[in-house]
Design an enzyme around this catalytic site. Structure first.
Site, PDB file in Angstrom:
ATOM      1  N   HIS A 164       0.839  -1.206   0.000  1.00 26.97           N
ATOM      2  CA  HIS A 164       0.000   0.000   0.000  1.00 26.97           C
ATOM      3  C   HIS A 164       0.872   1.254   0.000  1.00 26.97           C
ATOM      4  CE1 HIS A 164      -3.394  -2.670   1.694  1.00 26.97           C
ATOM      5  NE2 HIS A 164      -3.508  -2.513   0.382  1.00 26.97           N
ATOM      6  N   GLU A 167       1.912   3.563   2.983  1.00 29.96           N
ATOM      7  CA  GLU A 167       2.418   2.913   4.195  1.00 29.96           C
ATOM      8  C   GLU A 167       3.946   2.891   4.173  1.00 29.96           C
ATOM      9  OE1 GLU A 167       0.047  -0.702   4.445  1.00 29.96           O
ATOM     10  OE2 GLU A 167      -1.796   0.461   4.192  1.00 29.96           O
ATOM     11  N   HIS A 298       2.494  -3.865   6.767  1.00 31.94           N
ATOM     12  CA  HIS A 298       1.559  -2.766   6.491  1.00 31.94           C
ATOM     13  C   HIS A 298       1.602  -1.785   7.657  1.00 31.94           C
ATOM     14  CE1 HIS A 298      -0.900  -4.519   3.111  1.00 31.94           C
ATOM     15  NE2 HIS A 298      -0.205  -5.572   3.501  1.00 31.94           N
ATOM     16  N   GLU A 371       0.599  -5.075  11.000  1.00 33.03           N
ATOM     17  CA  GLU A 371       0.170  -3.679  10.857  1.00 33.03           C
ATOM     18  C   GLU A 371       0.975  -2.882  11.874  1.00 33.03           C
ATOM     19  OE1 GLU A 371      -2.069  -2.220   8.808  1.00 33.03           O
ATOM     20  OE2 GLU A 371      -3.824  -3.497   8.564  1.00 33.03           O
TER      21      GLU A 371
HETATM   22  C1  NO5 Z   1      -4.698  -4.494   5.503  1.00 34.58           C
HETATM   23  C2  NO5 Z   1      -4.845  -5.746   6.339  1.00 34.58           C
HETATM   24  C3  NO5 Z   1      -6.205  -5.924   6.973  1.00 34.58           C
HETATM   25  C4  NO5 Z   1      -4.458  -7.007   5.633  1.00 34.58           C
HETATM   26  C5  NO5 Z   1      -5.590  -4.517   4.258  1.00 34.58           C
HETATM   27  O1  NO5 Z   1      -4.924  -0.821   6.562  1.00 34.58           O
HETATM   28  S1  NO5 Z   1      -4.431  -1.869   5.689  1.00 34.58           S
HETATM   29  O2  NO5 Z   1      -4.859  -1.711   4.331  1.00 34.58           O
HETATM   30  N1  NO5 Z   1      -2.858  -1.831   5.751  1.00 34.58           N
HETATM   31  N2  NO5 Z   1      -4.958  -3.316   6.270  1.00 34.58           N
HETATM   32  O3  NO5 Z   1      -6.733  -4.054   4.323  1.00 34.58           O
HETATM   33  O4  NO5 Z   1      -5.119  -4.966   3.232  1.00 34.58           O
HETATM   34 ZN    ZN Z   2      -1.800  -1.871   4.009  1.00 36.93          ZN
END
Ligand code: NO5
Ligand code: ZN
Ligand code: CA
Ligand code: CA
Length: 428
Positions: A164, A167, A298, A371
């Site tokens: 993402h 991030e 993430h 995360e």
């Molecule tokens: C992730 C995780 C839930 C795998 C996603 O906020 S995030 O986008 N980094 N959370 O939704 O892919």
């Molecule tokens: Zn993410």
């Protein structure tokens, strides 16, 4: 001295679609004494290994080889030397972080740091490539192990970051792991043992196009997806909804092109997910997946997540009771060490087409999502201040090492190594 870089037209013929000439004066090698920072360039008029050797002899690193071109990372002096050899040199447009956050690594700075580390630790580290992103940026792949040039029979680990775009702390996490394993080798016994008994793969930047877009123009764009156009003119696929297990199955992603969680027209429609998929598939040798465990980094929320994301069922096809227990036990260990909250991914919300579901269900990789910091928008959300980088990456040192340690037999986390890993050599 001080010759100007050639304008973009010279490159148009070589089919490099993603480069933008910068202000030539700004890229001029002698324009500033302060600019001894490395940057990315494309060099044209390169016709074979001899040309590449001449270019390499300037001290620049060759990052990828194109059709009549090479991409290099070079200091301004090195770029000037390449020009004097008679090649066309054009600076690749790179974005940088706002000044207050300049400790974060933009794409060129990340590449430069990886190149430096590979140069400094040739015995244990190699910089390879997954291939190119949609816009043509090279996606670096790092291997760290003893006898790094050889494919040895050692459990393999994958750490990937930055699916993402916004991030950015996750790129810092990957760079931290590169430094930790290289600088710690021969000093820290735990790291030394892992480098000697594991093959560690690090993918620091799954989404270089989105990452550069997110910081373009000196401000943040709050961008999540990649930068691939859709048929309706919107840009971007959510890479972590584009993986091929239970793709688009369960309302955990969106078919709407403008959505933040747009899953793309088909599984693996994004070049970036295909690149990592193809690499992971290439690690399947004699029918046995060599990669045993993985963390996909993430931000943000301070969570340790495990499969599945697509269902709230704790067990499901491909995920039996003991496997679920081992996931939860490992997740709990990691969370105790980094202070995150451990839970099955779907406890947060349903996701379909995520990397960890594919890694586990399709490849049997013990795959976790971390995360990272922070745990609230008030602490910066996706854009925490650069001052937190050191502490918030080091915070995952122990958990990252534990993952690598358990890669020989994840079932050891529930005391069932005899039952499930009797033939494993269990090097620790
Ligand atoms: C992730 C995780 C839930 C795998 C996603 O906020 S995030 O986008 N980094 N959370 O939704 O892919
Ligand atoms: Zn993410
Ligand atoms: Ca090795
Ligand atoms: Ca191997």
């Amino acid at each position: 001295m001080g010759r100007r870089v050639v304008p973009m037209v010279a490159l148009a013929v070589v089919g490099v679609v993603t480069l933008f000439a910068v202000n030539p004066a700004a890229a001029s090698p002698t324009s500033s004494k302060y600019q001894q920072k490395s940057a990315s360039y494309v060099v044209g008029g390169v016709h074979g290994a001899a040309d590449r050797d001449r270019i390499g002899s300037t001290g620049a690193s060759i990052d990828s080889v194109g059709d009549g071109t090479v991409a290099v990372t070079a200091t301004p002096d090195e770029a000037a030397r390449i020009e004097r050899l008679g090649y066309r040199v054009t600076r690749t447009r790179t974005e940088s972080f706002p000044a207050a956050d300049s400790a974060y690594h933009d794409y060129a700075e990340m590449q430069a740091e990886l190149d430096q580390a590979a140069k400094a630790y040739p015995q244990i580290m190699r910089k390879l490539s997954l291939g190119k992103s949609y816009e043509g940026r090279d996606m670096p792949l790092i291997k760290i192990s003893d006898n790094v040039a050889k494919d040895e029979d050692e459990p393999e680990i994958l750490y990937d970051a930055h699916q993402h775009a916004r991030e950015h702390l996750t790129v810092e996490m990957a760079l931290y792991l590169v430094r930790m394993f290289t600088e710690g080798y021969g000093k820290d016994p735990r790291i030394t043992r892992l480098v000697n008994t594991r093959e560690i793969w690090i993918v620091p930047d799954m989404n270089p196009d989105g990452g550069e877009y997110d910081i373009a123009g000196g401000y943040y764009h709050n961008w999540r997806k990649n930068r691939q156009p859709t048929n309706a003119g919107y840009k971007g696929v959510d890479l972590n909804r584009n993986w091929g297990y239970k793709f688009a199955c369960c309302d955990g992603s969106s078919p709407v092109v403008s959505s933040e969680t747009y899953h793309g027209p088909a599984a693996f429609s994004a070049p970036e997910t295909r690149r990592l998929r193809d690499f992971v598939l290439s690690r399947r040798i004699g029918g046995v997946q060599q990669i045993k465990a993985a963390i996909d980094f993430h931000t943000y929320s301070e969570l340790v997540l495990w499969p599945y994301g697509y269902t709230t069922m704790t067990t499901a096809p491909g995920l039996g009771a003991d496997q679920q227990k081992a996931f939860a036990a490992l997740g709990g260990l990691f969370a105790r060490s980094n202070g995150y909250t451990p839970e099955q991914s779907s406890s947060l919300y349903i996701t379909d087409g995520s990397i960890i579901d594919w890694l586990w269900a399709a490849q049997g990789v013990w795959a976790f999502t971390f995360e990272m910091y922070p745990n609230s928008p008030a602490k910066g959300g996706f854009y925490p201040p650069a001052g937190v980088i050191a502490a918030q990456t080091a915070r995952n040192k122990d958990a990252s090492l534990m993952l690598a340690e358990y890669a020989d037999c994840a079932f050891r986390a529930i005391g069932k190594q005899e039952q499930y890993c009797a033939t494993a050599s269990s090097p620790r």
